[in-house]
Design a protein around this motif. Sequence first.
Motif, PDB file in Angstrom:
ATOM      1  N   LYS A   1     -41.441  26.786  20.513  1.00 33.34           N
ATOM      2  CA  LYS A   1     -41.836  27.509  21.704  1.00 33.34           C
ATOM      3  C   LYS A   1     -42.547  26.706  23.216  1.00 33.34           C
ATOM      4  CE  LYS A   1     -45.647  30.881  23.061  1.00 33.34           C
ATOM      5  NZ  LYS A   1     -46.681  31.510  22.486  1.00 33.34           N
ATOM      6  N   SER A   2     -43.797  25.079  22.008  1.00 29.32           N
ATOM      7  CA  SER A   2     -43.874  24.218  23.366  1.00 29.32           C
ATOM      8  C   SER A   2     -42.999  23.985  23.748  1.00 29.32           C
ATOM      9  CB  SER A   2     -45.126  23.335  21.889  1.00 29.32           C
ATOM     10  OG  SER A   2     -45.462  22.426  22.536  1.00 29.32           O
ATOM     11  N   ALA A   3     -41.888  23.549  22.868  1.00 28.74           N
ATOM     12  CA  ALA A   3     -41.103  22.282  23.877  1.00 28.74           C
ATOM     13  C   ALA A   3     -40.356  22.867  25.053  1.00 28.74           C
ATOM     14  CB  ALA A   3     -40.368  22.149  22.399  1.00 28.74           C
TER      15      ALA A   3
ATOM     16  N   SER B   1     -45.290  35.265  24.235  1.00 28.33           N
ATOM     17  CA  SER B   1     -46.309  34.854  24.003  1.00 28.33           C
ATOM     18  C   SER B   1     -46.499  35.626  23.287  1.00 28.33           C
ATOM     19  CB  SER B   1     -47.042  35.550  25.135  1.00 28.33           C
ATOM     20  OG  SER B   1     -46.562  37.126  25.354  1.00 28.33           O
TER      21      SER B   1
ATOM     22  N   GLY C   1     -41.689  25.434  26.836  1.00 29.59           N
ATOM     23  CA  GLY C   1     -42.693  25.130  27.877  1.00 29.59           C
ATOM     24  C   GLY C   1     -44.172  26.561  28.044  1.00 29.59           C
ATOM     25  N   ASN C   2     -43.942  26.401  27.080  1.00 30.52           N
ATOM     26  CA  ASN C   2     -44.910  28.089  26.848  1.00 30.52           C
ATOM     27  C   ASN C   2     -44.665  29.204  27.257  1.00 30.52           C
ATOM     28  OD1 ASN C   2     -46.303  27.179  24.146  1.00 30.52           O
ATOM     29  ND2 ASN C   2     -47.046  25.811  25.438  1.00 30.52           N
TER      30      ASN C   2
ATOM     31  N   ASN D   1     -47.407  33.776  17.914  1.00 26.33           N
ATOM     32  CA  ASN D   1     -48.665  32.647  17.785  1.00 26.33           C
ATOM     33  C   ASN D   1     -49.092  33.181  16.787  1.00 26.33           C
ATOM     34  OD1 ASN D   1     -50.168  35.623  17.432  1.00 26.33           O
ATOM     35  ND2 ASN D   1     -49.308  35.941  18.984  1.00 26.33           N
TER      36      ASN D   1
ATOM     37  N   LEU E   1     -42.953  27.816  16.412  1.00 25.46           N
ATOM     38  CA  LEU E   1     -44.120  27.458  17.341  1.00 25.46           C
ATOM     39  C   LEU E   1     -44.230  26.110  18.110  1.00 25.46           C
ATOM     40  CD1 LEU E   1     -47.077  28.552  15.588  1.00 25.46           C
ATOM     41  CD2 LEU E   1     -46.464  29.517  17.105  1.00 25.46           C
ATOM     42  N   ALA E   2     -43.254  24.658  17.032  1.00 25.49           N
ATOM     43  CA  ALA E   2     -42.767  23.411  17.993  1.00 25.49           C
ATOM     44  C   ALA E   2     -41.796  24.026  19.361  1.00 25.49           C
ATOM     45  CB  ALA E   2     -42.686  22.720  16.554  1.00 25.49           C
TER      46      ALA E   2
END
Length: 287
Positions: free
Chosen positions: A45-47, A55, A49-50, A58, A42-43
């Motif tokens: 994915k965030s790095a 998608s 830019g999602n 989650n 999840l980190a």
Amino acid sequence: MELSNPFCHTMAILLAVLLVAAAATTEADGALCDKSDKAALLAVKSALGNPPALSVWNSSTPCCSWDGVSCDAITGRVTELTVFALNISAPVPAAIANLTKLQILNLAYNQLYGPIPSFLGPRALPDLTFLRLDGNRLRGAIPPTATVFNLLLEGNLLTGTLPSTFGAAAFGEVGVAGNQLSGDASMLFGAKKKLNALRLSRNRFAFDLGSVELPEGLDILVIDHNMVYGSIPPAAAAAGRKWLAFDVSYNQLCGPIPQGRYTHRFGAKHFAGNKCLCDRPLPPCSS
């Protein structure tokens, strides 16, 4: 009524069994997703830019079911991460270092920028054997820790020389073509090495090809458009060697081309543009 009671009792038992099985399956799905690895993904994915393509990553679903993620069936640890050709523009996420059981990492054909992190290698990720970062915009030097068995860094903006640690590394495949690398790459060669594919094209490597020993299993040698000098080793024409790809064009090689089946298979363009290479498939050597 007496006849229906056994039937109802059996159905009740069957329903209970199905409910228990469903619950067990749900628990198993949850167990097959290591919590720390899920947090790391999840980190990541965030790095990145999602991106919409991720998608399905989650917190409400097991991470081992996510696109591009594979896990060990027993431990639930993430063993493979693929984020391929999603046009993502970001540095390589630091959170990947927390996926300590990772074996395969494929981030090819995005627009990743910045340096190659030093944690991308067996020192920080001891099980990592396959690293694919080709087709990005990565810059700077290759870190000395990137001694992964299959290392694919082609088509970036990498500069500098190959790390000295590469000389003692056990590579099966090295692909660094299409960068801005220079210096000596002869440390990758050696008769007893496991290397079977080497792609150095379109850099500025300069070393004496005639002084190296070709690895016994090497069947892909593509080193065109460099500044490699010397001669083609006689072992290139060994009877037992089955070349899948061979290209030494546009270097500074000289002397007779060792004759073998590969000189029939690969035409003149694979030898052209050198200082003074001669003999089939090029013109004969002058007396």
